[in-house]
Write a protein that holds these residues in place. Structure first.
Motif, short mmCIF file in Angstrom:
data_model
loop_
_atom_site.label_atom_id
_atom_site.label_comp_id
_atom_site.label_asym_id
_atom_site.label_seq_id
_atom_site.Cartn_x
_atom_site.Cartn_y
_atom_site.Cartn_z
N PHE A 135 0.05 3.15 -1.29
CA PHE A 135 -0.99 3.15 -2.15
C PHE A 135 -1.47 4.55 -2.35
CE2 PHE A 135 -5.81 3.10 -2.69
CZ PHE A 135 -5.86 2.46 -3.69
N VAL A 136 -1.63 5.32 -1.52
CA VAL A 136 -2.09 6.91 -2.11
C VAL A 136 -1.13 7.40 -2.80
CG1 VAL A 136 -2.42 9.09 -0.96
CG2 VAL A 136 -3.32 7.07 0.16
N LYS A 137 -0.04 7.15 -2.68
CA LYS A 137 1.15 7.90 -3.52
C LYS A 137 0.89 7.48 -5.10
CE LYS A 137 6.23 8.62 -4.17
NZ LYS A 137 7.54 8.19 -3.61
N ALA A 138 0.70 5.98 -5.16
CA ALA A 138 0.44 5.22 -6.28
C ALA A 138 -0.68 5.88 -7.06
CB ALA A 138 0.39 3.63 -6.18
N ALA A 139 -1.81 6.19 -6.28
CA ALA A 139 -3.01 6.72 -6.67
C ALA A 139 -2.90 8.19 -7.07
CB ALA A 139 -4.13 6.63 -5.53
N ALA A 140 -2.29 8.87 -6.47
CA ALA A 140 -2.25 10.35 -6.83
C ALA A 140 -1.30 10.44 -8.15
CB ALA A 140 -1.35 11.14 -5.75
N ALA A 141 -0.51 9.13 -8.43
CA ALA A 141 0.24 9.48 -9.91
C ALA A 141 -0.59 9.06 -10.87
CB ALA A 141 1.37 8.55 -9.67
N GLN A 142 -2.02 8.45 -10.90
CA GLN A 142 -2.51 7.84 -11.96
C GLN A 142 -3.06 9.22 -12.72
OE1 GLN A 142 -2.39 4.84 -12.60
NE2 GLN A 142 -0.91 5.02 -11.17
N PRO A 158 -17.43 4.50 -1.02
CA PRO A 158 -16.11 4.49 -1.49
C PRO A 158 -15.50 5.72 -1.11
CG PRO A 158 -17.57 4.61 -3.28
CD PRO A 158 -18.56 4.37 -2.19
N VAL A 159 -14.10 5.94 -1.04
CA VAL A 159 -13.43 7.29 -0.94
C VAL A 159 -12.51 7.63 -1.86
CG1 VAL A 159 -13.80 6.74 1.70
CG2 VAL A 159 -11.76 5.99 0.72
N ASP A 160 -11.95 8.75 -1.78
CA ASP A 160 -10.90 9.13 -2.69
C ASP A 160 -9.62 8.43 -2.36
OD1 ASP A 160 -9.02 10.57 -4.45
OD2 ASP A 160 -9.60 12.60 -3.68
N ALA A 161 -9.14 7.65 -3.42
CA ALA A 161 -7.74 6.99 -3.23
C ALA A 161 -6.79 7.85 -3.04
CB ALA A 161 -7.67 5.83 -4.38
N ARG A 162 -6.75 9.06 -3.33
CA ARG A 162 -5.52 9.95 -3.06
C ARG A 162 -5.63 10.46 -1.50
NH1 ARG A 162 -7.25 13.53 -7.94
NH2 ARG A 162 -9.16 13.06 -7.00
N SER A 163 -6.66 10.53 -0.65
CA SER A 163 -6.66 10.55 0.48
C SER A 163 -6.15 9.68 1.67
CB SER A 163 -8.09 11.09 0.93
OG SER A 163 -8.43 11.41 2.30
N ILE A 164 -5.09 10.01 2.02
CA ILE A 164 -4.49 9.30 3.11
C ILE A 164 -5.38 8.98 4.42
CG2 ILE A 164 -3.31 10.83 4.65
CD1 ILE A 164 -1.91 7.28 3.87
#
Length: 88
Positions: free
Chosen positions: A22-29, A42-48
Protein backbone atom coordinates in the motif's frame (compact mmCIF):
# COMPACT_ATOMS: atom_id res chain seq x y z
CA UNK A 1 -10.50 17.34 -0.49
CA UNK A 2 -11.77 14.03 -1.84
CA UNK A 3 -12.49 11.08 0.43
CA UNK A 4 -12.96 7.35 -0.16
CA UNK A 5 -14.02 4.78 2.42
CA UNK A 6 -12.59 1.33 1.78
CA UNK A 7 -12.86 -1.98 3.62
CA UNK A 8 -9.48 -3.67 4.13
CA UNK A 9 -9.62 -6.98 2.25
CA UNK A 10 -6.26 -8.39 3.32
CA UNK A 11 -6.88 -11.42 5.52
CA UNK A 12 -4.04 -10.33 7.83
CA UNK A 13 -5.17 -6.71 7.88
CA UNK A 14 -2.96 -3.81 6.91
CA UNK A 15 0.18 -5.24 8.45
CA UNK A 16 3.76 -5.79 7.21
CA UNK A 17 3.64 -6.98 3.58
CA UNK A 18 0.19 -5.56 2.74
CA UNK A 19 1.17 -2.25 4.34
CA UNK A 20 4.39 -2.20 2.30
CA UNK A 21 2.42 -2.77 -0.93
CA UNK A 22 0.00 0.00 0.00
CA UNK A 23 2.77 2.47 0.94
CA UNK A 24 4.61 1.76 -2.31
CA UNK A 25 1.41 2.46 -4.27
CA UNK A 26 0.79 5.64 -2.23
CA UNK A 27 4.32 6.90 -2.90
CA UNK A 28 3.73 6.48 -6.64
CA UNK A 29 0.72 8.83 -6.60
CA UNK A 30 1.05 12.40 -7.91
CA UNK A 31 -0.71 13.88 -4.85
CA UNK A 32 -0.25 13.39 -1.11
CA UNK A 33 -2.71 10.93 0.43
CA UNK A 34 -3.69 10.29 4.03
CA UNK A 35 -5.24 7.18 5.54
CA UNK A 36 -7.11 6.88 8.80
CA UNK A 37 -9.81 5.10 10.75
CA UNK A 38 -12.86 6.71 12.31
CA UNK A 39 -11.85 8.03 15.69
CA UNK A 40 -8.15 8.41 14.86
CA UNK A 41 -6.08 11.09 13.20
CA UNK A 42 -5.23 10.49 9.55
CA UNK A 43 -1.61 9.64 8.76
CA UNK A 44 0.62 10.00 5.71
CA UNK A 45 -0.08 7.05 3.42
CA UNK A 46 3.58 7.06 2.31
CA UNK A 47 4.84 6.24 5.83
CA UNK A 48 5.15 2.52 6.52
CA UNK A 49 5.37 3.01 10.29
CA UNK A 50 2.29 5.25 10.33
CA UNK A 51 0.27 2.85 8.19
CA UNK A 52 1.21 -0.16 10.32
CA UNK A 53 0.47 1.93 13.42
CA UNK A 54 -3.16 2.25 12.34
CA UNK A 55 -3.56 -1.45 13.12
CA UNK A 56 -6.32 -1.79 10.51
CA UNK A 57 -7.70 -5.31 10.62
CA UNK A 58 -9.36 -7.35 7.89
CA UNK A 59 -12.89 -6.12 7.32
CA UNK A 60 -12.29 -2.73 8.94
CA UNK A 61 -13.10 0.44 7.08
CA UNK A 62 -10.38 3.03 6.46
CA UNK A 63 -10.71 6.54 5.06
CA UNK A 64 -8.43 7.74 2.26
CA UNK A 65 -8.17 11.47 1.58
CA UNK A 66 -6.34 13.48 -1.07
CA UNK A 67 -6.42 16.92 -2.57
CA UNK A 68 -5.31 18.10 -5.97
CA UNK A 69 -6.06 17.73 -9.64
CA UNK A 70 -5.45 13.95 -9.72
CA UNK A 71 -6.81 13.14 -6.26
CA UNK A 72 -9.70 11.05 -7.53
CA UNK A 73 -7.47 8.86 -9.66
CA UNK A 74 -5.00 8.44 -6.80
CA UNK A 75 -7.72 7.37 -4.39
CA UNK A 76 -9.20 4.97 -6.92
CA UNK A 77 -5.79 3.29 -7.36
CA UNK A 78 -5.19 3.02 -3.62
CA UNK A 79 -8.72 1.80 -2.93
CA UNK A 80 -8.09 -1.02 -5.41
CA UNK A 81 -4.94 -2.01 -3.51
CA UNK A 82 -6.82 -2.16 -0.19
CA UNK A 83 -9.91 -3.89 -1.56
CA UNK A 84 -8.01 -6.84 -3.03
CA UNK A 85 -6.35 -9.53 -0.90
CA UNK A 86 -3.23 -10.11 -2.96
CA UNK A 87 -2.26 -13.06 -0.78
CA UNK A 88 -5.50 -14.95 -1.38
Amino acid sequence: MIERRVVVAYSVGLHARPAALFVKAAAAQPVPVTIGKDGSDPVDARSILSVIGLAAKAGEEVVLRAEGPQAGQALDALADVLATDHDA
